[in-house]
Design an enzyme around this catalytic site. Structure first.
Site, PDB file in Angstrom:
ATOM      1  N   SER A  98     -24.336  -2.334 -18.237  1.00 24.19           N
ATOM      2  CA  SER A  98     -24.127  -1.221 -17.307  1.00 24.19           C
ATOM      3  C   SER A  98     -24.143  -1.632 -15.847  1.00 24.19           C
ATOM      4  O   SER A  98     -23.723  -0.861 -14.985  1.00 24.19           O
ATOM      5  CB  SER A  98     -25.193  -0.152 -17.530  1.00 24.19           C
ATOM      6  OG  SER A  98     -25.130   0.284 -18.863  1.00 24.19           O
ATOM      7  N   HIS A 153     -24.111  13.570 -22.237  1.00 26.30           N
ATOM      8  CA  HIS A 153     -24.695  13.894 -20.936  1.00 26.30           C
ATOM      9  C   HIS A 153     -24.173  15.211 -20.372  1.00 26.30           C
ATOM     10  O   HIS A 153     -24.596  15.639 -19.320  1.00 26.30           O
ATOM     11  CB  HIS A 153     -24.383  12.784 -19.928  1.00 26.30           C
ATOM     12  CG  HIS A 153     -25.167  11.526 -20.165  1.00 26.30           C
ATOM     13  ND1 HIS A 153     -24.674  10.465 -20.898  1.00 26.30           N
ATOM     14  CD2 HIS A 153     -26.407  11.163 -19.774  1.00 26.30           C
ATOM     15  CE1 HIS A 153     -25.571   9.497 -20.930  1.00 26.30           C
ATOM     16  NE2 HIS A 153     -26.644   9.895 -20.263  1.00 26.30           N
TER      17      HIS A 153
END
Lengths: 647, 379
Positions: A327, A370
């Site tokens: 990430s 999310h």
């Protein structure tokens, strides 16, 4: 075959005639040789005898003093130590074995070393001194000197050897020296006669090897008068050797010591870089090794232990280790998409836990999804689906180009061993290396720093520095050579949209300073020193569909080798960035739980210039932090290591 | 006369061959080799290692090879000349691809039990093939141009391969050795005159080419010639060897400085003192007397070659024997001229004395041929 007799006789006559001619001329030439011999040896003998007597002047090489290596504050990292040793001359010793036997009562020999010396004595000419024992104490040398009559042919000598006072801390940066080997002679193609001196030491790794030519210096010459059997009578004159260049590195030794200490126990690397100048303040790689062991020649079991260790102590993970950035790569994808104009900071993408592309499901790390994600939240909460979308919009070429602009996939020419280039994949590359066409799945994996993307901790630190400064900062390891400053690595402006950069930085700030940020638990509460960062967790294994259905196995239930790499990149202070820090913990687990706290501690240690006060940490962690700090065994910069009895 | 006619006369056979060996030649070869052992012992500073022991072993091996070669009839060797020559050419080619590089030249090939220098072998096998060629050739055709080209090719093929290594010394020896065999075989003197004129022209061309873009020798080769002509221009560099070598010889004087007392050798002023410059050590330690004795021994060996060659009636035998003797002569003459400052330094060893396995073995095998010629002549 048969021939007429007449022919043969004619032929024999001709041979005889010509043989006679040949014989006479050969005899004549022998006469010339004899005459020449007479001229040289009888007629001119007196003159030549005189010349031969004058010819008792021998020329010997004076080895140069190797340049020293200092840290940015002038603390010595590699020094030359006086070193006592004893040598033996075979023809003077007579019975070599008996002499060594007697000597072994004064000095304890390492049997392996002794075997090497014996071999050398057998191989070399009998009048060449061979070193028997090295690194002796003054007391031992004195005893040998007192017992000299019983030890014919044995001479105590003093020389210089390399010593690394910070031993393990600078093992990977400074490297080490060792005696010249046949392999070195072949590899270097270096005609410097000084390399022929027995046991002359040259750099084998790190700065010692990369800057060998500057550090070595130039040999001097001394002319000595010797008697008929070659013993030295007096020295006539000498041309001193030129010492090698002294080198100052950009590393701060106390900080480096802290970083190594903080990484201890992990298989990890950390890089601290100055965002304004590119100076590398610390380059940590753990576990490390003691370079001093290599200087005298490491024992076989010790060396085997280093080679067999699965955590690879000999590798400098900070520059030669390459890892999927995970990430921490998302800033690259985000910037690529922003600069390409395919997304605005405010635009949202729906994350429902996965995305379907080409009949395949690509999952977000959060199974439940999310919800609506904009740029800011996608970085703060590290949403994968947002970046799968960006990859499709921007395309791999733009992402790769942005990665290169930020320093990934770039080779930085710093003088360390095996500096890795990493990998930023392109369609061409895949066709060449893998023989397969690029598929959209590759783009999606690359967008979140998985798949083919590889980066070294050094490159990740450079990327953070470039994000923080907006300039193409390049790392600098050598501060000055022989007092001459090397140019800074501040770099030109990257030419990125300042508003885009600000958005990214703000999101990184919230990663560690807002409640829902992935590194909130590793935050800094001292206002002037707050850090902005990004966590990364990169898989080293594939997660199967079945496993995903059952629930992904947690890291601590996996064998060490199969656990995820933990990464964290950061810069600080947020308002006025001065340093960038990257941390990679091999198979450490999660970036937020393992790598982020290490990076936070290193940031604080760097900014405070000493062990940070507990007030910089969140209240509930302070007690634990104090215990951790007390456990660190840091060195005293004035006297980094206790040498043995070193004179 | 061919060997078929020998059968009517008496050629020794069986163990009687041993009686007909030239034992004086064996003794002389041993004597020269012993001088070599002594000098190798001295340059090692009075030690059997690293040079004397291996050299002695090779000498023993060489002696066995010599006896073996001597026992086999000379006409067998004539029939084998072509094969021997072919093998050495193959080895020369092989060394180009798999040889060991030493001091800038690729000369050795590792056969496992010995490090062979094929160029040494080529010197002898070339002489053998030339002798066999002239034995076969009708005497009246010897000077016909077409029949002169064949031997020239036999000489130039190994020479070209050796020059490629590069090894100038051996190349010169090959050309000179081959030329001598052609001379003995009766090739018209006009050819030699022409070659000499051509050579003179070539040398002029070489010197004229210096400094121009098409220069014919490498710079270091020109330098060697310069320093040969005037060693004092560079006493610590290229001229060093010659100067120091002359000092060593001169300081030996009439009777020498005594065994292992020579300062030039002991203090390492001489290069290559166990190989090409070993004569200087001898001359320094034993003086003019020592040097002239060795020269005398060499000339006696050469004399025996001439004796054998003139006694035998076989053309191949006399040409081979004289060719080998002359090659041997070229060896020591060039080496001695070099160390005494009469010729440039070209890297030719002192036969049977310098340290070196291939040269020792090949030379002793060659003297085996001389012995065979001596044994198998009709009496």
């Amino acid at each position: 075959m048969r021939r007429a007799t007449k022919d043969t006789e004619e032929s024999q006559r001709r041979i005889s005639r010509r043989a006679l001619l040949l014989g006479v001329s050969q005899l004549g030439f022998a006469g010339v040789l004899a005459a020449r011999m007479r001229y040289l040896q009888v007629d001119e003998a007196d003159q030549f005898r005189l010349l031969a007597d004058e010819n008792r002047i021998n020329i010997r090489l004076l080895p140069p003093v190797r340049g020293l290596i200092y840290d940015r504050n002038g603390v010595p990292l590699a020094v030359n130590e006086q070193n006592y040793r004893v040598t033996i001359v075979k023809e003077d010793a007579g019975d070599v074995d008996a002499v060594i036997e007697r000597l072994s009562k004064l000095i304890s020999f390492d049997p392996e070393e002794l075997e090497k010396s014996r071999k050398e004595i057998d191989e070399r000419s009998p009048f060449v001194p061979v070193t028997l024992a090295d690194r002796l104490s003054w007391k031992q040398v004195a005893e040998v000197a007192v017992n000299a009559p019983a030890l014919p042919g044995v001479t105590p000598e003093v020389g210089l050897t390399r010593y690394y006072p910070w031993d393990t801390d600078f093992a990977h940066i400074v490297g080490y020296v060792g005696p010249v080997s046949d392999y070195d002679l072949k590899r270097l193609e270096d005609p410097d006669p000084v390399l022929q001196i027995p046991r002359f030491q040259i750099g084998k790794s790190g700065i010692e090897a990369k800057l060998e030519k500057s550090l070595r210096g130039k040999a001097g010459i001394k002319r000595i008068e010797v008697n008929a059997i070659g013993r030295v009578i007096r020295e006539l004159d000498r041309k001193e050797s030129t010492p090698g260049a002294n080198i100052q590195v950009t590393i701060d030794s106390a900080l480096q010591n802290y970083v190594q200490e903080r990484l201890k126990g992990e298989s990890a690397a950390a890089v601290v870089i100055d965002t304004q100048t590119g100076d590398l303040l610390a380059v940590g790689s753990s576990p490390a090794f003691d370079p001093n062991k290599f200087v005298t020649g490491i024992s076989v079991p010790d060396y085997k232990a280093l080679l067999d260790n699965e955590r690879r102590p000999l590798a400098n993970k900070a520059v030669q280790g390459t890892y999927p950035p995970g990430s921490t790569f998302k800033m690259v994808t985000a910037l690529a998409a922003l600069e390409a104009g395919v997304v605005t900071p405010e635009e949202t993408v729906l994350c429902k836990g996965f995305i379907e592309v080409g009949g395949r499901r690509f999952h977000c790390w959060k199974r439940a999804g999310h919800g609506q994600m904009d740029l800011h939240n996608s970085i703060r909460q590290s949403c994968d689906v947002y970046y799968y979308e960006m990859a499709q919009r921007a395309g791999i070429e733009k992402i790769t180009a942005m990665a290169n602009r930020l320093g990934l996939g770039q080779h930085f020419p710093i003088p360390m061993s095996a500096v890795a280039e990493g990998l930023t994949p392109t369609k061409d590359w895949k066709r060449r290396k893998k023989g397969a066409d690029w598929v959209i799945g590759d783009s999606l994996n690359s967008a979140i720093g998985q798949g083919f993307v590889l980066a070294s901790p050094l490159q990740l630190a450079v990327m953070s520095a470039r994000l923080a400064s907006g300039r193409s900062v390049t790392p600098r390891l050598i501060k000055s050579m022989n007092g001459q400053e090397t140019p800074l690595g501040a770099g030109e402006p990257l030419g990125l949209n300042e508003n885009h950069l600000r958005q990214i930085r703000k999101a990184m700030f919230d990663v560690s300073n807002s409640k829902r940020g992935t590194a909130f638990r590793a935050r800094i509460v001292e206002d002037g020193f707050r850090l902005a960062g990004k966590t990364g967790t990169s898989q080293v294994r594939n997660i199967t569909k079945a496993e995903r259905a059952r629930g992904v196995i947690r890291n601590r239930d996996l064998p060490w080798k199969r656990r995820d790499h933990a990464l964290f990149v950061s810069f600080a202070p947020f308002d006025n960035p001065r340093i960038a820090v990257s941390v990679v913990v091999e198979h450490g687990g999660g970036g937020s739980t393992v790598a982020a706290p290490i990076a936070r501690d290193i940031v604080l240690r760097t900014l405070y210039g000493k062990l940070p006060p507990l007030e910089a940490y969140p209240k509930k962690d302070r007690w634990r932090i104090r215990q951790e700090q007390e456990k660190l065994s840091l060195r005293d910069p004035a006297k980094p290591s206790e040498g043995q009895d070193r004179a | 006369m061919s060997y078929l006619e020998y059968t009517v006369k008496h050629v020794p056979s069986g163990l009687r061959k041993l009686l007909h060996l030239n034992w004086a030649l064996v003794l002389l070869l041993t004597a020269v080799s012993c001088v070599g052992f002594l000098m190798l012992y001295a340059v090692a500073g009075g030690a059997w290692t690293p040079w004397v022991e291996p050299q002695m072993m090779r000498f023993a091996m060489g002696m066995v090879v010599m006896l073996f070669v001597a026992m086999v009839p000379i006409w067998f060797w004539r029939n084998m000349a072509g094969v021997a020559y072919g093998v050495s050419i193959l080895l020369l080619v092989a060394v180009e691809y798999m040889g060991d590089v030493n001091m800038g030249a690729r000369r050795w090939i590792d056969l496992g039990f010995i490090r062979l220098q094929p160029s040494e072998l080529a010197k002898i096998t070339m002489v053998m093939l030339l002798a066999a060629y002239y034995d076969w050739l009708d005497i009246r055709k010897v000077s016909k141009p077409l029949w002169v080209i064949v031997p020239l090719l036999i000489i130039l093929l190994p020479t070209a391969l050796v020059l490629k290594q590069p090894d100038l010394g051996t190349a010169i020896l090959l050309i000179a050795g081959g030329g001598i065999v052609m001379f003995l075989a009766g090739v018209s003197l006009y050819y030699f005159g022409a070659v000499l004129a051509l050579g003179a022209g070539l040398i002029t061309a070489v010197f004229r080419s210096r400094g121009t873009p098409w220069q014919l020798l490498k710079d270091y080769q020109f330098k060697r010639i310069d320093t040969f002509l005037d060693p004092s221009i560079d006493p610590l560099g290229q001229g060093y060897h010659i100067t120091q070598s002359k000092i060593a010889l001169g300081s030996g004087g009439w009777g020498g400085r005594g065994f292992m007392q020579g300062t030039q050798t002991r203090l390492n002023f001489l290069p290559e003192k166990h190989t090409d410059f070993i004569f200087t050590t001898l001359a320094e330690d034993f003086g003019f007397v020592g040097g002239i004795t060795l020269l005398g021994l060499y000339m006696l060996i050469l004399g025996f070659c001439f004796y054998t060659a003139l006694k035998t009636k076989d053309r191949f035998a006399s040409l081979t024997t004289l060719g080998i003797g002359s090659t041997f002569f070229l060896f020591f003459a060039v080496n001695m001229s070099m160390v005494m400052g009469l010729a440039p330094v070209v890297g030719v060893p002192l036969p049977l004395v310098s340290y070196g396995g291939s040269a020792m073995l090949v030379l002793l095998a060659a003297f085996g041929l001389v012995q065979s010629a001596n044994v198998h002549r009709p009496r």
